[in-house]
Design a protein around this motif. Structure first.
Motif, PDB file in Angstrom:
ATOM      1  N   GLU A   1       0.828  -1.217   0.000  1.00  0.00           N
ATOM      2  CA  GLU A   1       0.000   0.000   0.000  1.00  0.00           C
ATOM      3  C   GLU A   1       0.860   1.264   0.000  1.00  0.00           C
ATOM      4  O   GLU A   1       0.588   2.209  -0.741  1.00  0.00           O
ATOM      5  CB  GLU A   1      -0.969   0.001   1.182  1.00  0.00           C
ATOM      6  CG  GLU A   1      -2.138  -0.954   0.991  1.00  0.00           C
ATOM      7  CD  GLU A   1      -2.891  -0.722  -0.323  1.00  0.00           C
ATOM      8  OE1 GLU A   1      -3.276   0.421  -0.609  1.00  0.00           O
ATOM      9  OE2 GLU A   1      -3.087  -1.710  -1.069  1.00  0.00           O
ATOM     10  N   GLN A   2       1.896   1.287   0.847  1.00  0.00           N
ATOM     11  CA  GLN A   2       2.789   2.447   0.865  1.00  0.00           C
ATOM     12  C   GLN A   2       3.549   2.546  -0.454  1.00  0.00           C
ATOM     13  O   GLN A   2       3.724   3.632  -1.007  1.00  0.00           O
ATOM     14  CB  GLN A   2       3.773   2.362   2.043  1.00  0.00           C
ATOM     15  CG  GLN A   2       4.662   3.600   2.135  1.00  0.00           C
ATOM     16  CD  GLN A   2       5.710   3.522   3.226  1.00  0.00           C
ATOM     17  OE1 GLN A   2       5.907   2.493   3.865  1.00  0.00           O
ATOM     18  NE2 GLN A   2       6.391   4.622   3.439  1.00  0.00           N
ATOM     19  N   LEU A   3       3.984   1.399  -0.975  1.00  0.00           N
ATOM     20  CA  LEU A   3       4.700   1.376  -2.247  1.00  0.00           C
ATOM     21  C   LEU A   3       3.823   1.939  -3.359  1.00  0.00           C
ATOM     22  O   LEU A   3       4.274   2.756  -4.166  1.00  0.00           O
ATOM     23  CB  LEU A   3       5.136  -0.061  -2.562  1.00  0.00           C
ATOM     24  CG  LEU A   3       5.916  -0.271  -3.852  1.00  0.00           C
ATOM     25  CD1 LEU A   3       7.203   0.550  -3.852  1.00  0.00           C
ATOM     26  CD2 LEU A   3       6.226  -1.751  -4.039  1.00  0.00           C
ATOM     27  N   LYS A   4       2.557   1.531  -3.384  1.00  0.00           N
ATOM     28  CA  LYS A   4       1.630   2.033  -4.398  1.00  0.00           C
ATOM     29  C   LYS A   4       1.466   3.549  -4.275  1.00  0.00           C
ATOM     30  O   LYS A   4       1.482   4.263  -5.281  1.00  0.00           O
ATOM     31  CB  LYS A   4       0.282   1.324  -4.253  1.00  0.00           C
ATOM     32  CG  LYS A   4      -0.686   1.617  -5.359  1.00  0.00           C
ATOM     33  CD  LYS A   4      -1.948   0.755  -5.218  1.00  0.00           C
ATOM     34  CE  LYS A   4      -2.885   0.964  -6.379  1.00  0.00           C
ATOM     35  NZ  LYS A   4      -4.065   0.091  -6.275  1.00  0.00           N
ATOM     36  N   ALA A   5       1.348   4.055  -3.045  1.00  0.00           N
ATOM     37  CA  ALA A   5       1.216   5.508  -2.837  1.00  0.00           C
ATOM     38  C   ALA A   5       2.445   6.249  -3.344  1.00  0.00           C
ATOM     39  O   ALA A   5       2.332   7.303  -3.985  1.00  0.00           O
ATOM     40  CB  ALA A   5       0.980   5.805  -1.359  1.00  0.00           C
ATOM     41  N   VAL A   6       3.635   5.699  -3.065  1.00  0.00           N
ATOM     42  CA  VAL A   6       4.874   6.339  -3.530  1.00  0.00           C
ATOM     43  C   VAL A   6       4.947   6.308  -5.054  1.00  0.00           C
ATOM     44  O   VAL A   6       5.253   7.321  -5.690  1.00  0.00           O
ATOM     45  CB  VAL A   6       6.118   5.655  -2.907  1.00  0.00           C
ATOM     46  CG1 VAL A   6       7.402   6.103  -3.599  1.00  0.00           C
ATOM     47  CG2 VAL A   6       6.194   5.954  -1.415  1.00  0.00           C
ATOM     48  N   LEU A   7       4.640   5.169  -5.657  1.00  0.00           N
ATOM     49  CA  LEU A   7       4.721   5.070  -7.116  1.00  0.00           C
ATOM     50  C   LEU A   7       3.703   5.974  -7.803  1.00  0.00           C
ATOM     51  O   LEU A   7       4.021   6.614  -8.811  1.00  0.00           O
ATOM     52  CB  LEU A   7       4.541   3.619  -7.559  1.00  0.00           C
ATOM     53  CG  LEU A   7       5.679   2.675  -7.173  1.00  0.00           C
ATOM     54  CD1 LEU A   7       5.335   1.248  -7.559  1.00  0.00           C
ATOM     55  CD2 LEU A   7       6.996   3.099  -7.794  1.00  0.00           C
TER      56      LEU A   7
ATOM     57  N   VAL B   1      -1.375  11.243  -9.477  1.00  0.00           N
ATOM     58  CA  VAL B   1      -2.481  10.294  -9.416  1.00  0.00           C
ATOM     59  C   VAL B   1      -2.802   9.925  -7.965  1.00  0.00           C
ATOM     60  O   VAL B   1      -3.929   9.577  -7.650  1.00  0.00           O
ATOM     61  CB  VAL B   1      -2.185   9.050 -10.279  1.00  0.00           C
ATOM     62  CG1 VAL B   1      -3.239   7.978 -10.121  1.00  0.00           C
ATOM     63  CG2 VAL B   1      -2.074   9.454 -11.750  1.00  0.00           C
ATOM     64  N   ASN B   2      -1.834  10.046  -7.049  1.00  0.00           N
ATOM     65  CA  ASN B   2      -2.143   9.733  -5.647  1.00  0.00           C
ATOM     66  C   ASN B   2      -2.840  10.902  -4.943  1.00  0.00           C
ATOM     67  O   ASN B   2      -3.187  10.783  -3.779  1.00  0.00           O
ATOM     68  CB  ASN B   2      -0.907   9.235  -4.883  1.00  0.00           C
ATOM     69  CG  ASN B   2      -0.116  10.314  -4.183  1.00  0.00           C
ATOM     70  OD1 ASN B   2      -0.340  11.515  -4.366  1.00  0.00           O
ATOM     71  ND2 ASN B   2       0.834   9.897  -3.374  1.00  0.00           N
TER      72      ASN B   2
ATOM     73  N   HIS C   1       4.535   9.465  -8.573  1.00  0.00           N
ATOM     74  CA  HIS C   1       5.396   9.690  -9.739  1.00  0.00           C
ATOM     75  C   HIS C   1       4.596   9.791 -11.041  1.00  0.00           C
ATOM     76  O   HIS C   1       5.179   9.902 -12.106  1.00  0.00           O
ATOM     77  CB  HIS C   1       6.404   8.539  -9.873  1.00  0.00           C
ATOM     78  CG  HIS C   1       7.441   8.517  -8.808  1.00  0.00           C
ATOM     79  ND1 HIS C   1       7.181   8.064  -7.534  1.00  0.00           N
ATOM     80  CD2 HIS C   1       8.740   8.899  -8.825  1.00  0.00           C
ATOM     81  CE1 HIS C   1       8.286   8.161  -6.811  1.00  0.00           C
ATOM     82  NE2 HIS C   1       9.242   8.670  -7.561  1.00  0.00           N
ATOM     83  N   VAL C   2       3.250   9.732 -10.951  1.00  0.00           N
ATOM     84  CA  VAL C   2       2.407   9.677 -12.147  1.00  0.00           C
ATOM     85  C   VAL C   2       1.434  10.850 -12.153  1.00  0.00           C
ATOM     86  O   VAL C   2       0.780  11.138 -11.159  1.00  0.00           O
ATOM     87  CB  VAL C   2       1.607   8.351 -12.199  1.00  0.00           C
ATOM     88  CG1 VAL C   2       0.752   8.291 -13.460  1.00  0.00           C
ATOM     89  CG2 VAL C   2       2.539   7.144 -12.118  1.00  0.00           C
ATOM     90  N   VAL C   3       1.341  11.513 -13.300  1.00  0.00           N
ATOM     91  CA  VAL C   3       0.391  12.596 -13.529  1.00  0.00           C
ATOM     92  C   VAL C   3      -0.525  12.148 -14.664  1.00  0.00           C
ATOM     93  O   VAL C   3      -0.059  11.569 -15.652  1.00  0.00           O
ATOM     94  CB  VAL C   3       1.125  13.901 -13.905  1.00  0.00           C
ATOM     95  CG1 VAL C   3       0.161  14.997 -14.316  1.00  0.00           C
ATOM     96  CG2 VAL C   3       2.014  14.366 -12.752  1.00  0.00           C
ATOM     97  N   SER C   4      -1.818  12.388 -14.524  1.00  0.00           N
ATOM     98  CA  SER C   4      -2.757  12.048 -15.597  1.00  0.00           C
ATOM     99  C   SER C   4      -2.493  12.919 -16.809  1.00  0.00           C
ATOM    100  O   SER C   4      -2.201  14.107 -16.679  1.00  0.00           O
ATOM    101  CB  SER C   4      -4.198  12.231 -15.133  1.00  0.00           C
ATOM    102  OG  SER C   4      -4.540  11.255 -14.194  1.00  0.00           O
TER     103      SER C   4
END
Length: 159
Positions: A88-94, A117-118, A97-100
């Motif tokens: 869950e923390q890994l997903k939040a960090v990754l 995205v987060n 790094h992503v913008v729609s």
């Protein structure tokens, strides 16, 4: 030791690119580019461990600020191990790094922030011809993918 850890993460998470009826990603998607570039092997392991392969292989478009292996190497080993073992923390960090949308380098240079995205914002600045995303420097811009664009960064962004 780090390679052993990554191999373990890949083995435990199950490769999203092989077996189980999954198909190899098209090499021109964001996921495919990451999978085919050895400089992103740690990012690939993290994306797989967080269950985000299908997302980055999807239609998008996405803008990904992609940290290299050297960027991940800046994180103390114990912290990186803990992150890789907390999906869950890994997903939040990754997702930080992503913008729609597909945001090119020219567009990034005209921004002061971007919503990831987060849900959190990253700061964007330019200095001496270099673009900074939070504290990370963009080292290679506009790696075009069929579902967006990748900008390579030298530091892992932490929300």
């Amino acid at each position: 030791m780090k390679k052993l850890l990554l191999a373990s993460v890949l083995a435990l998470s199950g490769s999203a690119f092989a077996g189980g009826g999954s198909m190899m990603p098209a090499s021109n998607t964001i996921a495919g580019i990451v999978a085919n570039d050895p400089n992103f092997s740690t990012l690939l392991a993290a994306v797989q461990a967080a269950g985000l392969t299908d997302t980055l292989n999807g239609p998008g478009p996405f803008t990904v600020f992609a940290p290299t292996n050297a960027a991940f190497a800046k994180i103390p080993k114990a912290d990186l191990d803990a992150l890789l073992n907390d999906p869950e923390q890994l997903k939040a960090v990754l997702l930080y790094h992503v913008v729609s949308g597909k945001v090119t380098a020219a567009q990034v240079m005209n921004m002061s922030s971007a919503t990831t995205v987060n849900g959190a914002d990253v700061s964007v600045s330019t200095s001496g011809g270099k673009v900074m995303i939070d504290g990370a420097t963009v080292t290679k811009a506009n790696v075009m993918a069929s579902n967006g664009v990748i900008h390579v960064i030298d530091t892992v962004l932490m929300p």
